[in-house]
Write a protein that holds these residues in place. Structure first.
Motif, PDB file in Angstrom:
ATOM      1  N   LYS A   1     -13.552  -7.368  70.817  1.00 31.72           N
ATOM      2  CA  LYS A   1     -13.238  -8.098  72.036  1.00 31.72           C
ATOM      3  C   LYS A   1     -13.798  -7.333  73.233  1.00 31.72           C
ATOM      4  O   LYS A   1     -13.546  -6.146  73.397  1.00 31.72           O
ATOM      5  CB  LYS A   1     -11.727  -8.260  72.187  1.00 31.72           C
TER       6      LYS A   1
ATOM      7  N   GLU B   1      -9.188 -15.298  79.228  1.00 31.93           N
ATOM      8  CA  GLU B   1      -9.117 -14.582  77.961  1.00 31.93           C
ATOM      9  C   GLU B   1      -9.272 -15.545  76.795  1.00 31.93           C
ATOM     10  O   GLU B   1      -8.712 -16.644  76.773  1.00 31.93           O
ATOM     11  CB  GLU B   1      -7.778 -13.844  77.855  1.00 31.93           C
TER      12      GLU B   1
ATOM     13  N   ASN C   1     -14.404  -6.575  77.274  1.00 38.43           N
ATOM     14  CA  ASN C   1     -13.754  -6.644  78.574  1.00 38.43           C
ATOM     15  C   ASN C   1     -14.815  -6.502  79.658  1.00 38.43           C
ATOM     16  O   ASN C   1     -15.668  -5.612  79.578  1.00 38.43           O
ATOM     17  CB  ASN C   1     -12.723  -5.530  78.730  1.00 38.43           C
TER      18      ASN C   1
ATOM     19  N   LEU D   1     -10.444 -15.329  72.218  1.00 39.01           N
ATOM     20  CA  LEU D   1     -10.509 -14.424  71.075  1.00 39.01           C
ATOM     21  C   LEU D   1     -11.754 -13.552  71.129  1.00 39.01           C
ATOM     22  O   LEU D   1     -11.830 -12.522  70.452  1.00 39.01           O
ATOM     23  CB  LEU D   1     -10.480 -15.226  69.773  1.00 39.01           C
ATOM     24  N   ARG D   2     -12.716 -13.973  71.957  1.00 42.44           N
ATOM     25  CA  ARG D   2     -13.972 -13.224  72.042  1.00 42.44           C
ATOM     26  C   ARG D   2     -13.969 -12.173  73.146  1.00 42.44           C
ATOM     27  O   ARG D   2     -14.455 -11.064  72.975  1.00 42.44           O
ATOM     28  CB  ARG D   2     -15.125 -14.202  72.272  1.00 42.44           C
ATOM     29  N   ASP D   3     -13.447 -12.551  74.326  1.00 48.34           N
ATOM     30  CA  ASP D   3     -13.532 -11.614  75.444  1.00 48.34           C
ATOM     31  C   ASP D   3     -12.388 -11.807  76.430  1.00 48.34           C
ATOM     32  O   ASP D   3     -11.636 -12.778  76.371  1.00 48.34           O
ATOM     33  CB  ASP D   3     -14.877 -11.744  76.169  1.00 48.34           C
ATOM     34  N   ARG D   4     -12.285 -10.818  77.310  1.00 47.78           N
ATOM     35  CA  ARG D   4     -11.334 -10.869  78.416  1.00 47.78           C
ATOM     36  C   ARG D   4     -12.115 -10.588  79.686  1.00 47.78           C
ATOM     37  O   ARG D   4     -12.790  -9.559  79.803  1.00 47.78           O
ATOM     38  CB  ARG D   4     -10.221  -9.841  78.247  1.00 47.78           C
TER      39      ARG D   4
END
Length: 491
Positions: free
Chosen positions: A7, A164, A9, A166-169
Motif C-alpha cells: 500500500k 484511501e 502513501n 486497498l491500493r493506496d492512501r
C-alpha cells in the motif's frame, strides 16, 4: 505467479479542492481554475455532472423567474409551456449560460443562444461530454471513481481530505476545500452542524430515479388525450397539442383514470416507503428527449416520487431504496404498456445511473436562508447570485399534492455568501443543495440553476482567498461580487 501489493502513501497539494463533481461541483472547479487557482476535482462516480447528467435530469430550472400556478389545472398548463417560455427576467447566466450555449451549438439543447427558457431542456448524455470538456479546458485535474474517506483538520481549520483504497492512501492538502457532495459529507466530517429533513419529524422529501421508455407512439397518446379532454383539462390538452405541432418541448402529467383502473386491478406499483397512492395528488411528469437537433417523441423520460422515508446518507437505507426504485421503474413501464394509449409496444429503455436525492443534510452556515427570505425576494448585501425558482417541496407522505410557492418581491432573491460558509469551520465552503437553508427555502435553492450559481461563487471566492492569502471570512465581498459581475454572473 503471484505477487503481493504494497500500500502506497503519498501526498498531493492544490490551491483548491472540490469534492463532488456534480451540478455545483463542476461549475465550482471551472470557476476556481479560471480565476487562477490550481484545482483538483474529486468525483465518486465515473462521470461528471451528477444528477444533471447521469441522473437524467434533463432540464435546468429556473434560469428565469417562474410563476406559481393557482390550481392544478393552471399548474398543468403553465408547466407544459415552461420548457419553451422566454417570459420574465433571466436571473442566471455566466458559466451556466455558456454551458447551454455549447449544448445548443451541437444540437443537444433546445432554445436560442444567450437566452434560457424557464425550464431549459438539454440532453443529459451529451452533457457528460460537454462538462468534461469545459472542466479540462479550464485546467482542472479530475479524479473519477474517487471518494474521500476522512478529513485532515488542524483545530477548526480544514486542511484537506484523505482518499484511501486497498491500493493506496492519498492525503490531498488544499488551501480551500469546497464541499459539493450534495449530502454535505465533508462539512459534517469536519464537525460542522447540520439540519436534516423537516423540522416537524426529521423526514426528507421523497427521492426519484429517472427512467426512459422507448417505442412510444406519442401522436396516439395525444389523440387519446384530445378525445378525453374533459378528463385532462381542455386548456391543458390544447396547449400540449399546439406545442407538439410546433415541435416544441412538452410535459405530460399522470393519466389519473388509468391509474385508478390499474389500482383496482392490482397493476399499479406503489412507491417504496408508502402503502398507497392517491391519483388526485400525483403530479409526476413525462417528457420527450431533445437529441441531435430535434425532439424524439418516440422516447419519454419519467420523473416521479419513488422512495419515501429513508436516510440518503445511510448506505444500507439508500441501497434498499435504490433497488426498490429500479424495480418500480420496470413496473411503471409495464403499467404504461398495458394501460396508456400509444405505449402498447413500448419498453423500458434505461434507468438513470444515479438517484435524485432532493434533500438530506443542510449545513448550518453563518446565515441560514429562510422561507421568509424567499417569499419576500430578499436582497442581501453579500448576495453572490440571484434565483427565482418556485419553492418546490414534495410531500413526505405521498398523500398530498406537490407544494409550489412563488418567489416574492422582485421575483428573485439573493443567495448570501454567508450561507456558503459552515459556521465555526475555516477553509471550507459548501455549494449545491446542502447550503444553509431551512426546509422550505431549500425546496428552491436545491435545484440545478441555483446549485450552479453557488458553485460558481464558491469556486471564485476560493481562488481569490488563496491568491490574497486571506481567510474566507476576510474576503472583501464587494470585490468578489465585482469579479462575478465581470464574468456575467447576475448579482
Amino acid at each position: 505467479m503471484s505477487r503481493t501489493q504494497e500500500k502506497h502513501n503519498r501526498s498531493v497539494s492544490k490551491d483548491v479542492l472540490v469534492v463532488g463533481g456534480g451540478t455545483s461541483g463542476f461549475v465550482a472547479a471551472i470557476a476556481a481554475a479560471r480565476n487562477g487557482a490550481s484545482v483538483l476535482l474529486l468525483e465518486q462516480r465515473d462521470h461528471l455532472g451528477g444528477t444533471h447528467s447521469g441522473g437524467m435530469v434533463m432540464m435546468i430550472r429556473s434560469m428565469r423567474h417562474m410563476k406559481a400556478p393557482a390550481n392544478m389545472e393552471q399548474k398543468k398548463i403553465m408547466m407544459t409551456g415552461y420548457e419553451s417560455s422566454f417570459d420574465d427576467e433571466q436571473v442566471v447566466r455566466s458559466i451556466v449560460q455558456e454551458y447551454i450555449n455549447r449544448m445548443l451549438e451541437i444540437g443537444s439543447a433546445w432554445g436560442r443562444k444567450d437566452e434560457a427558457t424557464a425550464r431549459q431542456m438539454f440532453d443529459p448524455e451529451i452533457a457528460k461530454w460537454v462538462i468534461q470538456d469545459m472542466v479540462a479546458e479550464a485546467g482542472v485535474e479530475v479524479w473519477l471513481n474517487t471518494q474521500a474517506t476522512d478529513v485532515i483538520m488542524e483545530g477548526n481549520a480544514l486542511k484537506g481530505v484523505v482518499i484511501e483504497s486497498l491500493r493506496d492512501r492519498v492525503e490531498v492538502h488544499a488551501g480551500i476545500t469546497i464541499d459539493t457532495t450534495g449530502d454535505g459529507d465533508i462539512a459534517a466530517a469536519a464537525g460542522a452542524a447540520f439540519e436534516f429533513g423537516s423540522p416537524e419529524d426529521g423526514k426528507c422529501q421523497p427521492a426519484s430515479l429517472y427512467f426512459a421508455v422507448g417505442g412510444v407512439q406519442l401522436d396516439k397518446t395525444i389523440a387519446y388525450m384530445r378525445d378525453h379532454a374533459n378528463e385532462f383539462g381542455e386548456e391543458y390538452v390544447k396547449t400540449m397539442v399546439g406545442l407538439k405541432e410546433q415541435n416544441k418541448p412538452i410535459t405530460m402529467f399522470p393519466f389519473k383514470e388509468k391509474i385508478r383502473e390499474a389500482l383496482k386491478n392490482g397493476d399499479y406499483p406503489i412507491p417504496y416507503g408508502v402503502e398507497t397512492v392517491n391519483p388526485d395528488t400525483l403530479s409526476y411528469i413525462v417528457r420527450p428527449m431533445f437529441r441531435n437537433g430535434k425532439f424524439r417523441y418516440d422516447v419519454t423520460y419519467h420523473n416521479m416520487d419513488m422512495a419515501y422515508n429513508f436516510d440518503a446518507t445511510d448506505r444500507v437505507e439508500l441501497t434498499k431504496a435504490t433497488l426498490a426504485m429500479r424495480d418500480l421503474a420496470n413496473k411503471m413501464a409495464k403499467f404504461y404498456r398495458k394501460y396508456v394509449p400509444g405505449y402498447e409496444d413500448s419498453y423500458l429503455s434505461y434507468t438513470a445511473q444515479s438517484v435524485g436525492i432532493r434533500d438530506s443534510r443542510r449545513i448550518v452556515c453563518d446565515y441560514t436562508l429562510t422561507r421568509e427570505d424567499v417569499l419576500a425576494g430578499q436582497v442581501f448585501p453579500d448576495g453572490i447570485g440571484r434565483y427565482g425558482s418556485l419553492m418546490d417541496v414534495h410531500d413526505k407522505s405521498g398523500k398530498k399534492s406537490l407544494s409550489l410557492v412563488e418567489v416574492g418581491g422582485h421575483g428573485w432573491f439573493h443567495v448570501p455568501f454567508r450561507s456558503l460558509l459552515p459556521k465555526g469551520i475555516e477553509n471550507l465552503m459548501v455549494a449545491g443543495r446542502c447550503i444553509s437553508a431551512d426546509y422550505d427555502a431549500q425546496g428552491s435553492v436545491r435545484s440545478q440553476a441555483a446549485s450552479m450559481v453557488t458553485g460558481q461563487a464558491t469556486g471564485t471566492a476560493a481562488a481569490l482567498a488563496v491568491q490574497q492569502k486571506r481567510k474566507l471570512r476576510e474576503l472583501d465581498v464587494s470585490a468578489l461580487q465585482e469579479v462575478l459581475k465581470a464574468q456575467n454572473q447576475v448579482i
